[in-house]
Write a protein that holds these residues in place. Sequence first.
Motif, PDB file in Angstrom:
ATOM      1  N   TRP A  78       5.998   8.360  -4.073  1.00  0.00           N
ATOM      2  CA  TRP A  78       5.124   8.667  -5.200  1.00  0.00           C
ATOM      3  C   TRP A  78       3.717   8.101  -5.037  1.00  0.00           C
ATOM      4  N   PHE A  79       3.526   7.171  -4.121  1.00  0.00           N
ATOM      5  CA  PHE A  79       2.264   6.455  -4.046  1.00  0.00           C
ATOM      6  C   PHE A  79       1.097   7.345  -3.612  1.00  0.00           C
TER       7      PHE A  79
ATOM      8  N   LEU B 217      -5.367  -0.037  -7.772  1.00  0.00           N
ATOM      9  CA  LEU B 217      -4.695   0.405  -6.556  1.00  0.00           C
ATOM     10  C   LEU B 217      -4.529  -0.755  -5.578  1.00  0.00           C
TER      11      LEU B 217
ATOM     12  N   PRO C  37       0.738  10.731  -3.755  1.00  0.00           N
ATOM     13  CA  PRO C  37       0.330  11.660  -4.819  1.00  0.00           C
ATOM     14  C   PRO C  37      -0.404  10.943  -5.966  1.00  0.00           C
ATOM     15  N   LEU C  38       0.024   9.732  -6.294  1.00  0.00           N
ATOM     16  CA  LEU C  38      -0.648   8.965  -7.343  1.00  0.00           C
ATOM     17  C   LEU C  38      -2.104   8.672  -6.962  1.00  0.00           C
ATOM     18  N   VAL C  39      -2.332   8.304  -5.716  1.00  0.00           N
ATOM     19  CA  VAL C  39      -3.694   8.021  -5.247  1.00  0.00           C
ATOM     20  C   VAL C  39      -4.543   9.285  -5.319  1.00  0.00           C
TER      21      VAL C  39
ATOM     22  N   ILE D  83      -4.097  12.024  -7.160  1.00  0.00           N
ATOM     23  CA  ILE D  83      -4.309  12.403  -8.562  1.00  0.00           C
ATOM     24  C   ILE D  83      -5.248  11.411  -9.242  1.00  0.00           C
ATOM     25  N   GLY D  84      -5.044  10.127  -8.968  1.00  0.00           N
ATOM     26  CA  GLY D  84      -5.861   9.088  -9.595  1.00  0.00           C
ATOM     27  C   GLY D  84      -7.325   9.129  -9.200  1.00  0.00           C
TER      28      GLY D  84
ATOM     29  N   PHE E 271     -10.005   2.076 -10.891  1.00  0.00           N
ATOM     30  CA  PHE E 271      -8.831   2.648 -10.231  1.00  0.00           C
ATOM     31  C   PHE E 271      -8.613   1.974  -8.880  1.00  0.00           C
TER      32      PHE E 271
END
Length: 164
Positions: free
Chosen positions: A140-141, A118, A143-145, A147-148, A114
Amino acid sequence: MYRPVIKLPKTRYEKILNVIGGGLFIVSIIFIISQWSALPEEIPAHFNGAGEVDRWGSKIELFILPGIGIFLWIFLGLIEKAPHMHNYPARLNEDNVQAFYLNSRKLCNEMKNFCLMLFAVISCEMVLVALGKTDGLGWWFLPLVLIGTGIPIAKGLIAASKIK
Protein backbone atom coordinates in the motif's frame (compact mmCIF):
# COMPACT_ATOMS: atom_id res chain seq x y z
CA MET A 1 5.43 41.34 -14.63
CA TYR A 2 3.14 42.07 -11.67
CA ARG A 3 4.53 40.40 -8.49
CA PRO A 4 3.85 42.47 -5.35
CA VAL A 5 5.20 41.33 -1.99
CA ILE A 6 2.11 40.76 0.17
CA LYS A 7 2.00 39.53 3.75
CA LEU A 8 -0.83 36.97 3.90
CA PRO A 9 -1.56 35.40 7.30
CA LYS A 10 -1.39 31.60 7.49
CA THR A 11 -4.76 29.93 7.27
CA ARG A 12 -6.08 27.62 9.97
CA TYR A 13 -5.64 24.73 7.51
CA GLU A 14 -1.93 25.54 7.04
CA LYS A 15 -1.40 25.84 10.80
CA ILE A 16 -3.06 22.47 11.44
CA LEU A 17 -0.99 20.79 8.71
CA ASN A 18 2.18 22.29 10.20
CA VAL A 19 1.33 20.87 13.63
CA ILE A 20 0.51 17.42 12.23
CA GLY A 21 3.46 17.19 9.81
CA GLY A 22 6.04 18.74 12.11
CA GLY A 23 4.69 16.88 15.14
CA LEU A 24 4.83 13.44 13.52
CA PHE A 25 8.28 14.19 12.14
CA ILE A 26 9.62 15.19 15.57
CA VAL A 27 7.98 12.15 17.19
CA SER A 28 9.70 9.89 14.63
CA ILE A 29 13.09 11.38 15.50
CA ILE A 30 12.39 10.86 19.22
CA PHE A 31 11.35 7.27 18.43
CA ILE A 32 14.62 6.61 16.58
CA ILE A 33 16.65 8.02 19.45
CA SER A 34 14.66 6.08 22.06
CA GLN A 35 15.17 2.78 20.20
CA TRP A 36 18.81 3.39 19.25
CA SER A 37 20.40 1.08 21.85
CA ALA A 38 18.02 -1.78 20.99
CA LEU A 39 18.76 -1.62 17.25
CA PRO A 40 21.09 -4.11 15.59
CA GLU A 41 24.09 -2.76 13.69
CA GLU A 42 22.36 -3.45 10.35
CA ILE A 43 18.96 -1.94 9.65
CA PRO A 44 16.77 -1.71 6.52
CA ALA A 45 18.22 1.04 4.37
CA HIS A 46 15.94 0.85 1.32
CA PHE A 47 12.56 -0.56 0.32
CA ASN A 48 11.45 -1.60 -3.16
CA GLY A 49 8.16 -0.66 -4.83
CA ALA A 50 6.37 -3.53 -3.07
CA GLY A 51 7.49 -2.19 0.31
CA GLU A 52 9.99 -5.01 0.91
CA VAL A 53 13.50 -4.41 2.23
CA ASP A 54 15.97 -4.63 -0.65
CA ARG A 55 19.06 -3.18 1.03
CA TRP A 56 20.45 -3.28 4.55
CA GLY A 57 22.90 -0.76 5.94
CA SER A 58 24.44 0.75 9.03
CA LYS A 59 22.06 2.04 11.67
CA ILE A 60 23.63 5.49 11.27
CA GLU A 61 21.68 5.63 7.98
CA LEU A 62 18.55 6.13 10.08
CA PHE A 63 19.51 9.80 10.27
CA ILE A 64 19.49 10.34 6.49
CA LEU A 65 15.71 10.81 6.18
CA PRO A 66 15.47 13.08 9.24
CA GLY A 67 18.36 15.12 7.80
CA ILE A 68 16.63 15.47 4.45
CA GLY A 69 13.36 16.19 6.25
CA ILE A 70 14.90 19.04 8.26
CA PHE A 71 16.36 20.50 5.06
CA LEU A 72 12.94 20.28 3.32
CA TRP A 73 11.18 21.72 6.36
CA ILE A 74 13.44 24.77 6.27
CA PHE A 75 13.67 25.12 2.46
CA LEU A 76 9.96 24.69 1.72
CA GLY A 77 9.12 26.85 4.73
CA LEU A 78 11.17 29.65 3.17
CA ILE A 79 9.50 29.11 -0.20
CA GLU A 80 6.09 29.35 1.50
CA LYS A 81 7.07 32.78 2.84
CA ALA A 82 7.84 34.08 -0.67
CA PRO A 83 4.80 33.36 -2.85
CA HIS A 84 5.72 36.37 -5.01
CA MET A 85 8.64 34.28 -6.33
CA HIS A 86 6.46 31.34 -7.43
CA ASN A 87 5.41 30.75 -11.03
CA TYR A 88 2.01 32.16 -12.11
CA PRO A 89 0.04 32.50 -15.33
CA ALA A 90 0.09 35.77 -17.27
CA ARG A 91 -3.40 36.58 -15.99
CA LEU A 92 -2.03 37.40 -12.52
CA ASN A 93 -3.20 40.92 -11.61
CA GLU A 94 -4.02 43.07 -8.60
CA ASP A 95 -7.54 41.61 -8.36
CA ASN A 96 -6.47 37.96 -8.15
CA VAL A 97 -2.96 38.14 -6.71
CA GLN A 98 -4.03 37.17 -3.18
CA ALA A 99 -5.94 34.13 -4.42
CA PHE A 100 -2.98 32.96 -6.53
CA TYR A 101 -0.49 33.51 -3.72
CA LEU A 102 -2.63 31.70 -1.18
CA ASN A 103 -3.24 28.75 -3.51
CA SER A 104 0.47 28.42 -4.30
CA ARG A 105 1.46 28.73 -0.65
CA LYS A 106 -1.07 26.08 0.39
CA LEU A 107 0.35 23.69 -2.23
CA CYS A 108 3.87 24.22 -0.85
CA ASN A 109 2.57 23.71 2.68
CA GLU A 110 0.77 20.48 1.76
CA MET A 111 3.81 19.05 -0.02
CA LYS A 112 6.16 20.03 2.82
CA ASN A 113 3.98 18.40 5.45
CA PHE A 114 3.25 15.31 3.35
CA CYS A 115 7.01 14.78 2.93
CA LEU A 116 7.54 15.19 6.68
CA MET A 117 4.79 12.64 7.42
CA LEU A 118 6.15 10.29 4.77
CA PHE A 119 9.69 10.48 6.17
CA ALA A 120 8.31 9.91 9.68
CA VAL A 121 6.51 6.73 8.57
CA ILE A 122 9.51 5.38 6.65
CA SER A 123 11.90 6.12 9.53
CA CYS A 124 9.65 4.39 12.07
CA GLU A 125 9.16 1.42 9.74
CA MET A 126 12.93 1.09 9.35
CA VAL A 127 13.23 0.84 13.13
CA LEU A 128 10.32 -1.62 13.43
CA VAL A 129 11.72 -3.88 10.68
CA ALA A 130 15.16 -3.80 12.30
CA LEU A 131 13.58 -4.84 15.61
CA GLY A 132 11.69 -7.68 13.90
CA LYS A 133 8.24 -6.23 14.65
CA THR A 134 7.18 -5.94 11.00
CA ASP A 135 8.34 -7.16 7.58
CA GLY A 136 8.31 -3.97 5.52
CA LEU A 137 6.26 -1.04 4.34
CA GLY A 138 3.66 -3.14 2.54
CA TRP A 139 2.17 -2.99 -0.94
CA TRP A 140 0.00 0.00 0.00
CA PHE A 141 2.93 2.36 0.52
CA LEU A 142 3.78 3.24 -3.10
CA PRO A 143 0.13 3.93 -4.08
CA LEU A 144 -0.17 6.09 -0.94
CA VAL A 145 2.89 8.12 -1.97
CA LEU A 146 1.59 8.60 -5.51
CA ILE A 147 -1.89 9.58 -4.34
CA GLY A 148 -0.51 11.73 -1.52
CA THR A 149 1.63 13.76 -3.91
CA GLY A 150 -0.80 13.73 -6.82
CA ILE A 151 -3.88 15.01 -4.97
CA PRO A 152 -2.36 18.29 -3.70
CA ILE A 153 -0.87 19.03 -7.12
CA ALA A 154 -4.14 18.29 -8.94
CA LYS A 155 -6.12 20.24 -6.34
CA GLY A 156 -3.75 23.21 -6.66
CA LEU A 157 -3.90 23.20 -10.47
CA ILE A 158 -7.71 22.98 -10.47
CA ALA A 159 -7.99 25.79 -7.92
CA ALA A 160 -5.57 27.96 -9.93
CA SER A 161 -7.57 27.37 -13.12
CA LYS A 162 -10.72 28.64 -11.36
CA ILE A 163 -9.12 31.92 -10.24
CA LYS A 164 -10.46 34.70 -12.46
